[in-house]
Every structure is written in structure tokens, then in C-alpha cells.
Design a protein around this motif. Structure first.
Motif, mmCIF file in Angstrom:
data_model
loop_
_atom_site.group_PDB
_atom_site.id
_atom_site.type_symbol
_atom_site.label_atom_id
_atom_site.label_comp_id
_atom_site.label_asym_id
_atom_site.label_seq_id
_atom_site.Cartn_x
_atom_site.Cartn_y
_atom_site.Cartn_z
ATOM 1 N N SER A 73 17.961 38.226 -7.568
ATOM 2 C CA SER A 73 16.889 39.108 -7.744
ATOM 3 C C SER A 73 15.726 38.668 -7.650
ATOM 4 O O SER A 73 15.306 37.610 -8.055
ATOM 5 C CB SER A 73 17.421 39.699 -9.181
ATOM 6 O OG SER A 73 16.057 40.755 -9.726
ATOM 7 N N ASN A 74 14.873 39.535 -7.144
ATOM 8 C CA ASN A 74 13.220 39.391 -7.122
ATOM 9 C C ASN A 74 12.605 39.614 -8.525
ATOM 10 O O ASN A 74 11.318 39.546 -8.531
ATOM 11 C CB ASN A 74 12.487 39.894 -5.832
ATOM 12 C CG ASN A 74 12.732 41.367 -6.024
ATOM 13 O OD1 ASN A 74 13.077 42.017 -7.015
ATOM 14 N ND2 ASN A 74 12.352 42.060 -4.869
ATOM 15 N N ALA A 75 13.389 39.934 -9.500
ATOM 16 C CA ALA A 75 12.719 40.473 -10.843
ATOM 17 C C ALA A 75 12.737 39.360 -11.490
ATOM 18 O O ALA A 75 13.774 38.848 -12.284
ATOM 19 C CB ALA A 75 13.428 41.675 -11.355
ATOM 20 N N ARG A 76 12.094 38.504 -11.648
ATOM 21 C CA ARG A 76 11.738 37.132 -12.495
ATOM 22 C C ARG A 76 11.212 37.339 -13.859
ATOM 23 O O ARG A 76 10.291 36.738 -14.270
ATOM 24 C CB ARG A 76 10.868 36.056 -11.627
ATOM 25 C CG ARG A 76 11.249 35.772 -10.113
ATOM 26 C CD ARG A 76 12.812 35.186 -10.433
ATOM 27 N NE ARG A 76 13.272 35.077 -9.194
ATOM 28 C CZ ARG A 76 14.741 34.981 -9.062
ATOM 29 N NH1 ARG A 76 15.554 35.003 -10.236
ATOM 30 N NH2 ARG A 76 15.388 35.046 -7.961
ATOM 31 N N PHE A 77 12.003 38.310 -14.607
ATOM 32 C CA PHE A 77 11.632 38.460 -15.877
ATOM 33 C C PHE A 77 13.106 39.133 -16.663
ATOM 34 O O PHE A 77 13.855 39.427 -15.566
ATOM 35 C CB PHE A 77 10.512 39.642 -16.290
ATOM 36 C CG PHE A 77 10.631 40.925 -15.441
ATOM 37 C CD1 PHE A 77 11.531 41.937 -15.821
ATOM 38 C CD2 PHE A 77 10.134 41.269 -14.301
ATOM 39 C CE1 PHE A 77 11.760 43.031 -15.238
ATOM 40 C CE2 PHE A 77 10.443 42.271 -13.340
ATOM 41 C CZ PHE A 77 11.253 43.440 -14.210
ATOM 42 N N ASP A 78 13.146 39.122 -17.701
ATOM 43 C CA ASP A 78 14.290 39.598 -18.546
ATOM 44 C C ASP A 78 14.404 41.000 -18.092
ATOM 45 O O ASP A 78 13.493 41.941 -18.693
ATOM 46 C CB ASP A 78 14.102 39.323 -20.014
ATOM 47 C CG ASP A 78 15.301 39.601 -20.980
ATOM 48 O OD1 ASP A 78 16.276 40.165 -20.146
ATOM 49 O OD2 ASP A 78 15.276 39.780 -21.893
ATOM 50 N N PRO A 79 15.394 41.367 -17.522
ATOM 51 C CA PRO A 79 15.868 42.869 -17.272
ATOM 52 C C PRO A 79 15.878 43.511 -18.621
ATOM 53 O O PRO A 79 15.847 45.000 -18.181
ATOM 54 C CB PRO A 79 17.108 42.782 -16.364
ATOM 55 C CG PRO A 79 17.818 41.733 -17.039
ATOM 56 C CD PRO A 79 16.379 40.613 -17.399
ATOM 57 N N LEU A 80 15.947 43.324 -19.464
ATOM 58 C CA LEU A 80 16.086 44.039 -20.798
ATOM 59 C C LEU A 80 14.829 44.027 -21.525
ATOM 60 O O LEU A 80 14.682 44.811 -22.537
ATOM 61 C CB LEU A 80 17.184 43.407 -21.955
ATOM 62 C CG LEU A 80 18.611 43.233 -21.234
ATOM 63 C CD1 LEU A 80 19.536 42.426 -22.324
ATOM 64 C CD2 LEU A 80 19.199 44.565 -20.877
ATOM 65 N N ASP A 81 13.832 43.644 -21.011
ATOM 66 C CA ASP A 81 12.280 43.663 -21.442
ATOM 67 C C ASP A 81 11.744 45.223 -21.267
ATOM 68 O O ASP A 81 11.415 45.282 -20.094
ATOM 69 C CB ASP A 81 11.291 42.664 -20.797
ATOM 70 C CG ASP A 81 10.192 42.798 -21.666
ATOM 71 O OD1 ASP A 81 9.852 43.635 -22.021
ATOM 72 O OD2 ASP A 81 9.411 41.751 -21.228
ATOM 73 N N LEU A 82 11.649 46.107 -22.141
ATOM 74 C CA LEU A 82 11.318 47.440 -21.909
ATOM 75 C C LEU A 82 10.106 47.370 -21.172
ATOM 76 O O LEU A 82 9.688 48.520 -20.821
ATOM 77 C CB LEU A 82 11.572 48.546 -22.990
ATOM 78 C CG LEU A 82 13.062 48.273 -23.516
ATOM 79 C CD1 LEU A 82 12.892 49.231 -24.621
ATOM 80 C CD2 LEU A 82 13.923 48.760 -22.433
ATOM 81 N N THR A 83 9.069 46.590 -21.529
ATOM 82 C CA THR A 83 7.615 46.446 -20.851
ATOM 83 C C THR A 83 7.782 46.226 -19.448
ATOM 84 O O THR A 83 6.651 46.498 -18.860
ATOM 85 C CB THR A 83 6.886 45.499 -21.881
ATOM 86 O OG1 THR A 83 7.257 44.303 -21.580
ATOM 87 C CG2 THR A 83 6.969 45.646 -23.181
ATOM 88 N N GLN A 84 8.930 45.888 -19.008
ATOM 89 C CA GLN A 84 8.594 45.258 -17.444
ATOM 90 C C GLN A 84 9.666 46.046 -16.658
ATOM 91 O O GLN A 84 9.843 46.251 -15.590
ATOM 92 C CB GLN A 84 8.871 43.842 -17.334
ATOM 93 C CG GLN A 84 7.829 42.917 -17.873
ATOM 94 C CD GLN A 84 7.688 41.519 -17.974
ATOM 95 O OE1 GLN A 84 7.346 40.888 -16.557
ATOM 96 N NE2 GLN A 84 8.174 40.778 -18.649
ATOM 97 N N THR A 85 10.930 46.082 -17.317
ATOM 98 C CA THR A 85 12.137 46.721 -16.585
ATOM 99 C C THR A 85 11.996 47.999 -16.203
ATOM 100 O O THR A 85 11.263 49.008 -16.363
ATOM 101 C CB THR A 85 13.323 46.467 -17.528
ATOM 102 O OG1 THR A 85 14.460 46.397 -16.550
ATOM 103 C CG2 THR A 85 13.532 47.438 -18.582
ATOM 104 N N LEU B 48 17.687 48.348 -13.242
ATOM 105 C CA LEU B 48 17.660 47.234 -13.397
ATOM 106 C C LEU B 48 18.265 46.837 -14.830
ATOM 107 O O LEU B 48 19.143 45.845 -15.107
ATOM 108 C CB LEU B 48 16.393 46.375 -13.453
ATOM 109 C CG LEU B 48 16.453 44.833 -13.519
ATOM 110 C CD1 LEU B 48 17.365 44.015 -12.434
ATOM 111 C CD2 LEU B 48 14.693 44.409 -13.236
ATOM 112 N N PHE B 49 17.655 47.613 -15.823
ATOM 113 C CA PHE B 49 18.486 47.348 -17.592
ATOM 114 C C PHE B 49 19.745 47.454 -17.471
ATOM 115 O O PHE B 49 20.543 46.875 -18.018
ATOM 116 C CB PHE B 49 17.588 48.240 -18.176
ATOM 117 C CG PHE B 49 17.839 48.394 -19.628
ATOM 118 C CD1 PHE B 49 17.395 47.654 -20.574
ATOM 119 C CD2 PHE B 49 19.106 48.966 -20.220
ATOM 120 C CE1 PHE B 49 17.667 47.444 -22.071
ATOM 121 C CE2 PHE B 49 19.571 48.944 -21.554
ATOM 122 C CZ PHE B 49 18.915 48.131 -22.268
ATOM 123 N N LEU B 50 20.406 48.557 -16.860
ATOM 124 C CA LEU B 50 21.776 48.956 -16.893
ATOM 125 C C LEU B 50 22.366 47.904 -16.256
ATOM 126 O O LEU B 50 23.711 47.703 -16.466
ATOM 127 C CB LEU B 50 22.215 50.316 -16.460
ATOM 128 C CG LEU B 50 21.433 51.539 -17.365
ATOM 129 C CD1 LEU B 50 21.633 52.820 -16.596
ATOM 130 C CD2 LEU B 50 21.863 51.299 -18.694
#
Length: 398
Positions: free
Chosen positions: A45-57, A61-63
């Protein structure tokens, strides 16, 4: 009678080979496939953050991350069920205890050596971590002692650990002095320096996972019942645990270190509601995952072995082999795909060293997930056939 699928016995070749419940194999196989999705996401993944972080996700991606919460809980719960069912297949408690103890030690060894190498592709063991096989292994070691107790006592211990461990969330390892390392292993994820220059991360604290395996062992008694009664209880337990999750989560007082909160939109509020703590797994996290796992067991009770289900049955028969090979396979694919862009530097890519500009969108991640599963199928099929044809004692540990 429940539908069954004949496979080779995993644990003792000197006794008649009984039939295994296909529902358990299907669920275990589904867990392995979902787990692969999570590990593909981590690397690709190119999302280099916690996918459960509601401020970024975002919701997809969260699911994608959230649905894989089913994996660790289900696998450990099923391991407890399998331990109980081995008694019903004619093993003595001493035989079951001995197998659980030795297999548990083997899983811990694999976690700290082979699995860690798969994530990192290096033999510098100055930094390592306690992952899911660590938790399963030590839970088996504890269950090896618990099996001598009455089943109701084992159930009481499991439920107590699951329900009560969040009472100790405020205890911090740093406040316990020289015993802090033990608390980190039991309940608090923490980076420890066990020796000068040697670091150890307790990713899977043990107390709640021991509770899950003990509860799974006691839950195995459900499979002694006739199918109609068993399926009735599976539905009652499954929906009951989900309802308990909804009620306790709505009250928002106990069961998870993080409270849910109203967000800027209804979808984000819903995500906040179901975003429960995994490290260690909170009471609400376990209610949220064990409940659906039990309902899936009911769903798979009468499942026919179609061409779509057969791969899940196969993966469910050789889960440890699947687990050991899927991580280095994913890691190797990442390196091969990164070579055109990064050259020789691609060989340095590991779990903790992924270039910040590397990765793909979620749709491509799902494509890689399918590719990895397709590659794993013939490999696992070969191993399952090899295991069925040979009676080497060491095959019982893979």
C-alpha cells in the motif's frame, strides 16, 4: 450428522484417522486468506499511515484493515476448539497436553526465527518482535496445563481473562520497576531492551489470547451435540456476542481503552464505533470478532465442497505451512517489483524499511492479494498431498 471432509489426521498416525469438521477447515482457510490481504496491504500500500486512524484514512482502506481483525481471534479460538476435539478423537489428556506443550514451544521458536526472517530478510536478530505465533504458542503451553481441569473451570478461566483484563489497562510496565518486562509480555505492547543492544517488541501480549484459547477449548463441547442443536447454539452464541458488543460499546464505559466519539460524518462515526483496540485485544474487540466467527461456523456447517470452497478447505488443512511461506513470498514480490525503480536498494526493503514513496493504490493492492493467493494454492496443495502420503512425525508440527 454434520457434513465432514476426510483428511489425514494431523496429530497421531497410529490411530484410526477420523473425519474433521469441514466448517472449521473452511473458517480457518478464510482466516488465512484474509490475513494475506492484511500483509499484502502492509507491504504494497502507498498509505504509509495507520489505516484505522480516522484523521487520515478513508472508508475502503479502514474496512480493508478492519475486516482482517477476524484473523488472529478466530485462529486462536479455533486452536482451542481443535484441542478439545482431539480428546473426542480418542487422545488422552496427557497426550493432548504433551502435544500442546511441544507444539507451543515450536511456534514460539518459529516466530522468533523463521517468521521474523520472512518479514526482514536479514539474520541480525538484535531486534525482534512477538507476533501472533508467539501468542498462539504460549496460549497452547498454558492450555497444556489447563486441560487437566474440568471443562467448566477452563471456561471460567477463559471468560474471566477475556472480560476482566481491561480492568488493568491503567497499569503501566514502566511503573513496575524490574518486573515491568513481565507485564509487557502479559498485557502491554512495549519495546524492551532485554540485553544491551538487543530489542524486543511485545506486539501480542498474552493474557487475553490465553483467555481466547481457553474459551475456544470449552466451546468445543458444542461440537459434541447433534447438528440441529449445535447450529442453534452457534447462532445464539454468535448473535449474543455481537449484541453484547453493541450494547457495551454504546454505553462507552468499559471494555476498550479508547472510547468512540461522534465524528464529522455518520460513516466516520460508525467507524469510530467499531474501531476497537487489538494490541492487546480488548473485551469489545474480542466480542466483535468471536461473535462473527461463530456465525461463520454455523454458515459453513452445511457448505458443499464446491470449486470455490475447496481452496479454503485446503488452506485450512495446512495453516501453519501457509503462514510460514506467505510472508517471504509477499516480501520477495515486493523486492522484485521495486528493483526497476530502486535498483539494488530494493533488497533492503523490509517490514520496517519501506521507502516512503513506494506503494500502490488500494485497487492494485487487492490485485496483488489475489495473485499471492493463486501462487500459494498449488504450493499448499503439494504440501497437503505430501503430508497425506507420508507419516513422518515432524509433519505433525507443520
Amino acid at each position: 450428522m454434520s457434513q465432514t471432509f476426510t483428511v489425514s489426521e494431523d496429530e497421531n498416525y497410529d490411530k484410526p484417522r477420523p473425519k474433521r469438521l469441514v466448517s472449521i477447515d473452511i473458517l480457518r482457510g478464510l482466516v488465512m486468506v484474509l490475513m494475506t490481504l492484511d500483509h499484502v496491504r502492509i507491504f504494497f500500500s502507498n498509505a504509509r499511515f495507520d489505516p484505522l486512524d480516522l484523521t487520515q484514512t478513508n472508508v475502503p482502506l479502514f474496512l480493508t484493515r478492519w475486516v482482517t481483525h477476524l484473523c488472529a481471534t478466530s485462529f486462536i479460538f479455533l486452536a482451542g476448539i481443535a484441542a478439545y476435539l482431539s480428546l473426542q478423537r480418542g487422545k488422552t489428556k496427557q497426550e493432548v497436553s504433551s502435544f500442546l506443550f511441544t507444539r507451543g514451544l515450536w511456534l514460539v521458536f518459529l516466530e522468533l526465527t523463521v517468521v521474523r526472517f520472512g518479514w526482514t530478510f536479514n539474520v541480525n536478530y538484535s531486534a525482534t518482535f512477538a507476533g501472533v505465533l508467539w501468542a498462539i504458542g504460549f496460549a497452547m503451553i498454558v492450555l497444556a496445563a489447563l486441560v487437566y481441569l474440568p471443562t467448566r473451570a477452563i471456561a471460567a478461566i477463559g471468560i474471566t481473562l477475556i472480560v476482566g483484563h481491561n480492568l488493568f489497562d491503567n497499569i503501566q510496565a514502566d511503573r513496575l520497576g524490574e518486573w515491568g518486562w513481565l507485564w509487557a509480555i502479559l498485557h502491554e505492547p512495549k519495546r524492551l531492551e532485554i540485553l544491551p543492544g538487543m530489542r524486543f517488541f511485545t506486539a501480542y501480549p498474552l493474557i487475553p489470547w490465553i483467555g481466547v484459547m481457553a474459551a475456544g477449548y470449552a466451546f468445543g463441547t458444542v461440537f459434541d451435540l447433534p447438528q440441529s442443536r449445535r447450529r442453534q447454539l452457534l447462532r445464539r452464541f454468535g448473535f449474543g456476542l455481537i449484541l453484547a458488543f453493541i450494547i457495551l460499546r454504546a454505553i462507552n464505559i468499559y471494555g476498550d481503552p479508547a472510547r468512540w466519539a461522534v465524528q464529522s460524518s455518520f460513516p466516520l462515526t460508525l467507524l469510530s464505533f467499531i474501531n476497537c483496540h487489538k494490541y492487546p485485544p480488548s473485551l469489545l474487540f474480542l466480542l466483535m470478532t468471536i461473535g462473527p466467527a461463530i456465525l461463520l461456523l454455523d454458515l459453513f456447517e452445511n457448505q458443499k465442497i464446491s470449486r470455490f470452497i475447496k481452496p479454503l478447505v485446503l488452506f485450512g488443512q495446512v495453516p501453519l505451512f501457509f503462514y510460514i511461506i506467505h510472508i517471504p513470498l509477499i516480501h520477495l514480490l515486493v523486492i522484485l517489483l521495486a528493483i526497476p525503480t530502486y535498483g539494488l536498494e530494493a533488497f533492503a526493503i523490509s517490514l520496517s524499511k519501506i521507502p516512503p514513496d513506494y506503494g500502490y493504490g488500494l485497487a492494485i493492492v487487492y490485485d496483488f492479494w489475489i495473485i499471492v493467493v493463486l501462487i500459494l494454492y498449488p504450493i499448499c496443495n503439494w504440501f497437503a498431498e505430501y503430508k497425506a502420503k507420508h507419516k513422518f512425525w515432524w509433519l505433525t508440527y507443520l
